[in-house]
Scaffold this active site. Structure first.
Site, PDB file in Angstrom:
ATOM      1  N   HIS A  45       0.852  -1.199   0.000  1.00 55.32           N
ATOM      2  CA  HIS A  45       0.000   0.000   0.000  1.00 55.32           C
ATOM      3  C   HIS A  45       0.883   1.242   0.000  1.00 55.32           C
ATOM      4  O   HIS A  45       2.099   1.145   0.225  1.00 55.32           O
ATOM      5  CB  HIS A  45      -0.885   0.000   1.250  1.00 55.32           C
ATOM      6  N   HIS A 132       6.287   5.838  -0.797  1.00 59.97           N
ATOM      7  CA  HIS A 132       6.908   4.576  -1.198  1.00 59.97           C
ATOM      8  C   HIS A 132       5.960   3.414  -0.933  1.00 59.97           C
ATOM      9  O   HIS A 132       5.080   3.501  -0.080  1.00 59.97           O
ATOM     10  CB  HIS A 132       8.223   4.357  -0.447  1.00 59.97           C
TER      11      HIS A 132
HETATM   12  P1  2AM Z   1       6.867   1.437   5.984  1.00 61.72           P
HETATM   13  O1  2AM Z   1       6.138   0.632   4.956  1.00 61.72           O
HETATM   14  O2  2AM Z   1       7.883   2.327   5.416  1.00 61.72           O
HETATM   15  O3  2AM Z   1       7.325   0.573   7.132  1.00 61.72           O
HETATM   16  C1  2AM Z   1       1.815   0.569   8.384  1.00 61.72           C
HETATM   17  O4  2AM Z   1       2.769   0.163   9.309  1.00 61.72           O
HETATM   18  C2  2AM Z   1       2.365   1.623   7.480  1.00 61.72           C
HETATM   19  O5  2AM Z   1       2.686   2.811   8.199  1.00 61.72           O
HETATM   20  C3  2AM Z   1       3.602   1.205   6.728  1.00 61.72           C
HETATM   21  O6  2AM Z   1       3.453   1.576   5.380  1.00 61.72           O
HETATM   22  C4  2AM Z   1       4.712   1.959   7.395  1.00 61.72           C
HETATM   23  O7  2AM Z   1       5.739   2.398   6.569  1.00 61.72           O
HETATM   24  C5  2AM Z   1       4.023   3.187   7.890  1.00 61.72           C
HETATM   25  N1  2AM Z   1       4.718   3.773   9.043  1.00 61.72           N
HETATM   26  C6  2AM Z   1       5.190   5.025   9.125  1.00 61.72           C
HETATM   27  N2  2AM Z   1       5.721   5.254  10.331  1.00 61.72           N
HETATM   28  C7  2AM Z   1       5.614   4.111  11.027  1.00 61.72           C
HETATM   29  C8  2AM Z   1       5.992   3.714  12.344  1.00 61.72           C
HETATM   30  N3  2AM Z   1       6.579   4.561  13.191  1.00 61.72           N
HETATM   31  N4  2AM Z   1       5.755   2.462  12.709  1.00 61.72           N
HETATM   32  C9  2AM Z   1       5.167   1.599  11.848  1.00 61.72           C
HETATM   33  N5  2AM Z   1       4.757   1.905  10.620  1.00 61.72           N
HETATM   34  C10 2AM Z   1       4.977   3.152  10.207  1.00 61.72           C
END
Ligand code: 2AM
Length: 190
Positions: A45, A132
């Protein structure tokens, strides 16, 4: 009512999820067997804002706010573009595919959502927004393989017609996502 873990994101059409799943499957053999937690294709996503701990009774209010913000933005298209790693290629933690947002529509939407979230009482996000699509998360201490390990995505575009408030339940087999609210953009389906 309890506290849940939530984030706001754009879900992808099935054909994009499957294409990214194939891309990840192509990269996977280069990495140590259990060195990366690969995201299931149907869970890939585009996060707009991670909210984290959220009191369940606030879901309705966040949804209403999202509906108002989404209603001010026309549906738009994004293209898959490039791949990379955070924080860098030497010490990768997140393996991702990017999106091209040449008209700045995604950044404008994200910025309004950031404003909404602030109004709702969340702390400001201090890091720049770097859109991303996470394909995999590298486990601590795992070294990147030599040579080729990050593939370019196919040239594909997709329509963004809605933003979703998603609940993330952390399970031993990976996070399980459940959409709690869907806010359509204007002219959805264009
Ligand atoms: P990431 O894919 O770069 O890990 C659900 O966890 C979504 O929220 C993911 O897409 C994740 O990004 C994002 N996200 C952003 N900050 C986060 C955090 N502190 N902890 C976990 N997920 C985070």
């Amino acid at each position: 009512m309890g506290v849940i873990r939530t984030f706001i994101a754009i879900r992808l059409p099935g054909e994009i999820e499957r294409a990214l799943g194939r891309l990840a499957a192509g990269i996977r053999p280069a990495w140590p067997e259990r060195g990366v937690r690969w995201v299931k294709a149907e869970n890939i996503h585009l996060t707009l804002r991670f909210l984290g701990a959220t009191e369940e009774e606030r879901v309705g209010g966040i949804g209403e706010g999202l509906a108002a913000v989404a209603g001010e933005h026309e549906a738009f298209e994004l293209a898959l573009a490039g791949s990379g790693c955070f924080p860098n290629g030497r010490r990768p933690r997140v393996i991702w595919t990017g999106v091209a947002d040449d008209a700045g529509r995604l950044v404008a939407l994200q910025s309004d959502i950031e404003g909404l979230v602030r109004e709702l009482g969340w702390e400001a996000e201090t890091r720049d927004y770097r859109p991303h699509l996470t394909l995999g998360r590298v486990r601590q201490g795992v070294k990147p393989p030599q040579g080729y390990w990050c593939g370019d995505p196919p040239a594909m575009t997709f329509a963004v017609g809605a933003v979703e408030l998603i609940e993330s339940a952390l399970q031993p087999g990976g996070a399980e996502y459940r959409t709690r609210y869907t806010a359509p953009l204007r002219g959805r389906g264009v």
